[in-house]
Design a protein around this motif. Structure first.
Motif, PDB file in Angstrom:
ATOM      1  N   LEU A 174      41.775  54.536  50.760  1.00 59.73           N
ATOM      2  CA  LEU A 174      43.228  54.467  50.645  1.00 59.73           C
ATOM      3  C   LEU A 174      43.788  53.218  51.320  1.00 59.73           C
ATOM      4  CD1 LEU A 174      44.131  58.217  51.290  1.00 59.73           C
ATOM      5  CD2 LEU A 174      44.199  56.999  49.112  1.00 59.73           C
ATOM      6  N   ILE A 175      43.237  52.886  52.478  1.00 57.51           N
ATOM      7  CA  ILE A 175      43.701  51.683  53.190  1.00 57.51           C
ATOM      8  C   ILE A 175      43.365  50.430  52.395  1.00 57.51           C
ATOM      9  CG2 ILE A 175      43.370  50.286  55.261  1.00 57.51           C
ATOM     10  CD1 ILE A 175      42.957  52.870  56.814  1.00 57.51           C
ATOM     11  N   ASN A 176      42.134  50.355  51.886  1.00 58.32           N
ATOM     12  CA  ASN A 176      41.739  49.186  51.086  1.00 58.32           C
ATOM     13  C   ASN A 176      42.561  49.085  49.802  1.00 58.32           C
ATOM     14  OD1 ASN A 176      39.833  48.370  52.943  1.00 58.32           O
ATOM     15  ND2 ASN A 176      38.124  49.344  51.888  1.00 58.32           N
ATOM     16  N   GLY A 177      42.859  50.234  49.179  1.00 55.90           N
ATOM     17  CA  GLY A 177      43.696  50.224  47.985  1.00 55.90           C
ATOM     18  C   GLY A 177      45.096  49.700  48.279  1.00 55.90           C
ATOM     19  N   ALA A 178      45.652  50.114  49.420  1.00 55.07           N
ATOM     20  CA  ALA A 178      46.974  49.616  49.811  1.00 55.07           C
ATOM     21  C   ALA A 178      46.933  48.117  50.095  1.00 55.07           C
ATOM     22  CB  ALA A 178      47.474  50.369  51.043  1.00 55.07           C
ATOM     23  N   TYR A 179      45.855  47.654  50.735  1.00 50.84           N
ATOM     24  CA  TYR A 179      45.721  46.217  51.003  1.00 50.84           C
ATOM     25  C   TYR A 179      45.596  45.425  49.697  1.00 50.84           C
ATOM     26  CZ  TYR A 179      45.032  47.051  56.016  1.00 50.84           C
ATOM     27  OH  TYR A 179      45.205  47.392  57.338  1.00 50.84           O
TER      28      TYR A 179
ATOM     29  N   LEU B  64      47.837  41.635  45.629  1.00 50.00           N
ATOM     30  CA  LEU B  64      48.215  41.313  44.252  1.00 50.00           C
ATOM     31  C   LEU B  64      49.718  41.085  44.141  1.00 50.00           C
ATOM     32  CD1 LEU B  64      45.966  43.833  42.285  1.00 50.00           C
ATOM     33  CD2 LEU B  64      45.648  41.374  42.502  1.00 50.00           C
ATOM     34  N   LEU B  65      50.500  41.917  44.833  1.00 50.59           N
ATOM     35  CA  LEU B  65      51.946  41.759  44.799  1.00 50.59           C
ATOM     36  C   LEU B  65      52.366  40.411  45.373  1.00 50.59           C
ATOM     37  CD1 LEU B  65      54.720  43.106  44.251  1.00 50.59           C
ATOM     38  CD2 LEU B  65      54.651  43.944  46.610  1.00 50.59           C
ATOM     39  N   LEU B  66      51.780  40.036  46.503  1.00 52.00           N
ATOM     40  CA  LEU B  66      52.121  38.765  47.139  1.00 52.00           C
ATOM     41  C   LEU B  66      51.709  37.575  46.276  1.00 52.00           C
ATOM     42  CD1 LEU B  66      51.043  39.635  50.803  1.00 52.00           C
ATOM     43  CD2 LEU B  66      53.371  39.139  50.043  1.00 52.00           C
ATOM     44  N   ILE B  67      50.524  37.646  45.682  1.00 50.33           N
ATOM     45  CA  ILE B  67      50.038  36.530  44.864  1.00 50.33           C
ATOM     46  C   ILE B  67      50.883  36.367  43.601  1.00 50.33           C
ATOM     47  CG2 ILE B  67      48.104  35.744  43.445  1.00 50.33           C
ATOM     48  CD1 ILE B  67      46.230  36.962  45.554  1.00 50.33           C
ATOM     49  N   ILE B  68      51.205  37.472  42.929  1.00 54.23           N
ATOM     50  CA  ILE B  68      51.983  37.391  41.693  1.00 54.23           C
ATOM     51  C   ILE B  68      53.394  36.884  41.974  1.00 54.23           C
ATOM     52  CG2 ILE B  68      53.012  38.741  39.832  1.00 54.23           C
ATOM     53  CD1 ILE B  68      50.553  40.557  39.963  1.00 54.23           C
ATOM     54  N   MET B  69      54.037  37.418  43.012  1.00 57.09           N
ATOM     55  CA  MET B  69      55.416  37.025  43.292  1.00 57.09           C
ATOM     56  C   MET B  69      55.494  35.587  43.804  1.00 57.09           C
ATOM     57  SD  MET B  69      57.378  40.376  44.810  1.00 57.09           S
ATOM     58  CE  MET B  69      58.914  39.459  44.762  1.00 57.09           C
TER      59      MET B  69
ATOM     60  N   LEU C  72      47.573  46.644  35.299  1.00 59.90           N
ATOM     61  CA  LEU C  72      46.437  45.933  35.885  1.00 59.90           C
ATOM     62  C   LEU C  72      46.360  46.166  37.384  1.00 59.90           C
ATOM     63  CD1 LEU C  72      44.101  43.914  35.657  1.00 59.90           C
ATOM     64  CD2 LEU C  72      45.772  42.078  35.916  1.00 59.90           C
ATOM     65  N   ILE C  73      47.510  46.154  38.044  1.00 56.44           N
ATOM     66  CA  ILE C  73      47.534  46.400  39.491  1.00 56.44           C
ATOM     67  C   ILE C  73      47.084  47.826  39.799  1.00 56.44           C
ATOM     68  CG2 ILE C  73      49.038  46.559  41.516  1.00 56.44           C
ATOM     69  CD1 ILE C  73      50.737  44.338  40.302  1.00 56.44           C
ATOM     70  N   LEU C  74      47.610  48.794  39.037  1.00 51.48           N
ATOM     71  CA  LEU C  74      47.239  50.191  39.281  1.00 51.48           C
ATOM     72  C   LEU C  74      45.758  50.432  39.024  1.00 51.48           C
ATOM     73  CD1 LEU C  74      50.274  52.154  37.773  1.00 51.48           C
ATOM     74  CD2 LEU C  74      49.722  51.781  40.193  1.00 51.48           C
ATOM     75  N   PHE C  75      45.209  49.839  37.961  1.00 47.82           N
ATOM     76  CA  PHE C  75      43.786  49.999  37.669  1.00 47.82           C
ATOM     77  C   PHE C  75      42.939  49.448  38.822  1.00 47.82           C
ATOM     78  CE2 PHE C  75      39.847  48.115  36.055  1.00 47.82           C
ATOM     79  CZ  PHE C  75      39.228  49.242  35.518  1.00 47.82           C
ATOM     80  N   THR C  76      43.301  48.279  39.327  1.00 46.18           N
ATOM     81  CA  THR C  76      42.547  47.680  40.430  1.00 46.18           C
ATOM     82  C   THR C  76      42.626  48.542  41.688  1.00 46.18           C
ATOM     83  OG1 THR C  76      43.069  45.489  39.536  1.00 46.18           O
ATOM     84  CG2 THR C  76      42.226  45.583  41.778  1.00 46.18           C
ATOM     85  N   VAL C  77      43.821  49.050  41.975  1.00 50.39           N
ATOM     86  CA  VAL C  77      43.999  49.876  43.175  1.00 50.39           C
ATOM     87  C   VAL C  77      43.233  51.185  43.051  1.00 50.39           C
ATOM     88  CG1 VAL C  77      45.688  51.176  44.524  1.00 50.39           C
ATOM     89  CG2 VAL C  77      46.216  48.852  43.774  1.00 50.39           C
ATOM     90  N   ILE C  78      43.335  51.857  41.891  1.00 45.87           N
ATOM     91  CA  ILE C  78      42.636  53.128  41.687  1.00 45.87           C
ATOM     92  C   ILE C  78      41.122  52.930  41.758  1.00 45.87           C
ATOM     93  CG2 ILE C  78      42.165  54.953  40.003  1.00 45.87           C
ATOM     94  CD1 ILE C  78      45.059  54.661  39.061  1.00 45.87           C
ATOM     95  N   PHE C  79      40.626  51.856  41.161  1.00 44.07           N
ATOM     96  CA  PHE C  79      39.195  51.553  41.228  1.00 44.07           C
ATOM     97  C   PHE C  79      38.744  51.373  42.668  1.00 44.07           C
ATOM     98  CE2 PHE C  79      35.493  48.804  41.056  1.00 44.07           C
ATOM     99  CZ  PHE C  79      34.737  49.368  40.034  1.00 44.07           C
ATOM    100  N   GLN C  80      39.571  50.683  43.464  1.00 47.11           N
ATOM    101  CA  GLN C  80      39.238  50.462  44.875  1.00 47.11           C
ATOM    102  C   GLN C  80      39.249  51.779  45.649  1.00 47.11           C
ATOM    103  OE1 GLN C  80      38.465  47.456  46.046  1.00 47.11           O
ATOM    104  NE2 GLN C  80      38.120  48.079  48.145  1.00 47.11           N
ATOM    105  N   VAL C  81      40.218  52.644  45.356  1.00 45.62           N
ATOM    106  CA  VAL C  81      40.330  53.914  46.075  1.00 45.62           C
ATOM    107  C   VAL C  81      39.171  54.840  45.761  1.00 45.62           C
ATOM    108  CG1 VAL C  81      41.715  56.016  46.290  1.00 45.62           C
ATOM    109  CG2 VAL C  81      42.836  53.782  46.328  1.00 45.62           C
ATOM    110  N   LEU C  82      38.780  54.927  44.482  1.00 42.97           N
ATOM    111  CA  LEU C  82      37.766  55.891  44.070  1.00 42.97           C
ATOM    112  C   LEU C  82      36.343  55.480  44.434  1.00 42.97           C
ATOM    113  CD1 LEU C  82      39.087  56.950  40.541  1.00 42.97           C
ATOM    114  CD2 LEU C  82      39.307  58.178  42.706  1.00 42.97           C
ATOM    115  N   PHE C  83      36.091  54.192  44.603  1.00 43.36           N
ATOM    116  CA  PHE C  83      34.717  53.743  44.820  1.00 43.36           C
ATOM    117  C   PHE C  83      34.485  53.148  46.209  1.00 43.36           C
ATOM    118  CE2 PHE C  83      35.133  53.762  40.220  1.00 43.36           C
ATOM    119  CZ  PHE C  83      33.952  54.378  39.822  1.00 43.36           C
ATOM    120  N   THR C  84      35.440  53.294  47.110  1.00 46.13           N
ATOM    121  CA  THR C  84      35.267  52.849  48.497  1.00 46.13           C
ATOM    122  C   THR C  84      35.094  54.066  49.381  1.00 46.13           C
ATOM    123  OG1 THR C  84      36.637  50.894  48.121  1.00 46.13           O
ATOM    124  CG2 THR C  84      36.266  51.556  50.404  1.00 46.13           C
TER     125      THR C  84
END
Length: 267
Positions: free
Chosen positions: A107-112, A117-122, A76-88
């Motif tokens: 790339l910057i938005n995908g990293a953000y 997501l990492l911070l919220i889940i953990m 789920l995290i990878l899908f969200t990041v890839i979607f952000q990278v490809l369409f921004t």
């Protein structure tokens, strides 16, 4: 599968995070999730990561346990990041093909997005691992008690949330048992096309739903047998009290919020 899922599990330990009032932890997790969206630079995300790792350290729970628990959410995290990278689009474009493009801003938005997501889940995992379901229910009920004056069912909502958290691991155990029984009968869940794999999951869902309804019926009968009649007239065996540790925790969150606001406006 069940060992990887840590949402809804409680590990009883004697740590500073465990000793916090559940109301403090609930307010803290909601505030932390909100201030995560204030971060718009790497220093801000680094500060949030340090704060999160500090909470993990104070909880006395091994960091590897948290990282293993994130595995079910990786796709789920990878899908969200890839979607952000490809369409921004924005900044320097490194690759473009039709509606897809890879740019520096993407790339910057995908990293953000990954960091958020990492911070919220953990952070949510820290709450569930260090707080018993009954404590979460009591904390939620106390926080929502003012809304009860206008007819809001605070006690019932808190009870439903605590039961849901309690039975997430139980349902995963049941799903694992059903999958093992299906494998013993020759069912392969990781072979074939995508449609074949989806069809293989259907025999799991039916008995899982039946088991969930049976557990709900048994719980309802048990609650009625013990005289449960809702929140009206009930007393609390466990009383909640704020301590000096809770004040320190709230003060740290306030300071952290102020620092993030400063970083957002000046970086």
């Amino acid at each position: 599968m069940n060992n990887q899922l840590i949402l809804g599990r409680y590990i009883p330990l004697n740590s500073l995070i465990h000793e916090l009032d559940p109301r403090t932890k609930l307010i803290g997790i909601f505030a932390f999730i909100l201030i995560v969206f204030l971060a718009n630079s790497w220093p801000a995300y680094l500060l949030l990561l340090i704060s999160l790792f500090l909470a993990v350290k104070l909880s006395q729970i091994d960091l590897k346990f948290f990282l293993q628990g994130i595995r079910p959410m990786v796709w789920l995290i990878l899908f969200t990041v890839i979607f952000q990278v490809l369409f921004t689009q924005g900044g320097t474009t490194y690759f473009s093909w039709g509606i897809f493009s890879i740019s520096s801003l993407g790339l910057i938005n995908g990293a953000y997005i990954f960091m958020r997501l990492l911070l919220i889940i953990m952070s949510s995992t820290v709450l569930t691992l260090t707080t018993a379901p009954l404590e979460i229910a009591d904390g939620l009920e106390h926080l929502m008690r003012p809304l009860a004056k206008i007819g809001f069912p605070a006690h019932e909502i808190a009870l439903m949330l605590s039961i849901a958290l309690r039975y997430v691991p139980t349902l995963m155990d049941e799903a694992q048992k059903i999958m093992n029984a299906q494998r013993a009968r020759g069912v392969e869940f990781d072979q074939g096309t995508l449609i074949d794999r989806v069809r293989a999951i259907v025999p799991i869902l039916v008995p899982l739903f039946v088991s969930a309804f049976n557990r709900a019926e048994e719980m309802a009968v048990a609650m009625e047998a013990r005289g449960y009649r809702g929140a009206e007239g009930r007393t609390k065996y466990r009383q909640l009290f704020f301590t000096r540790i809770d004040l320190y925790f709230v003060a740290y969150l306030i300071v952290l919020t102020i620092i993030l606001v400063i970083l957002r406006w000046f970086l």
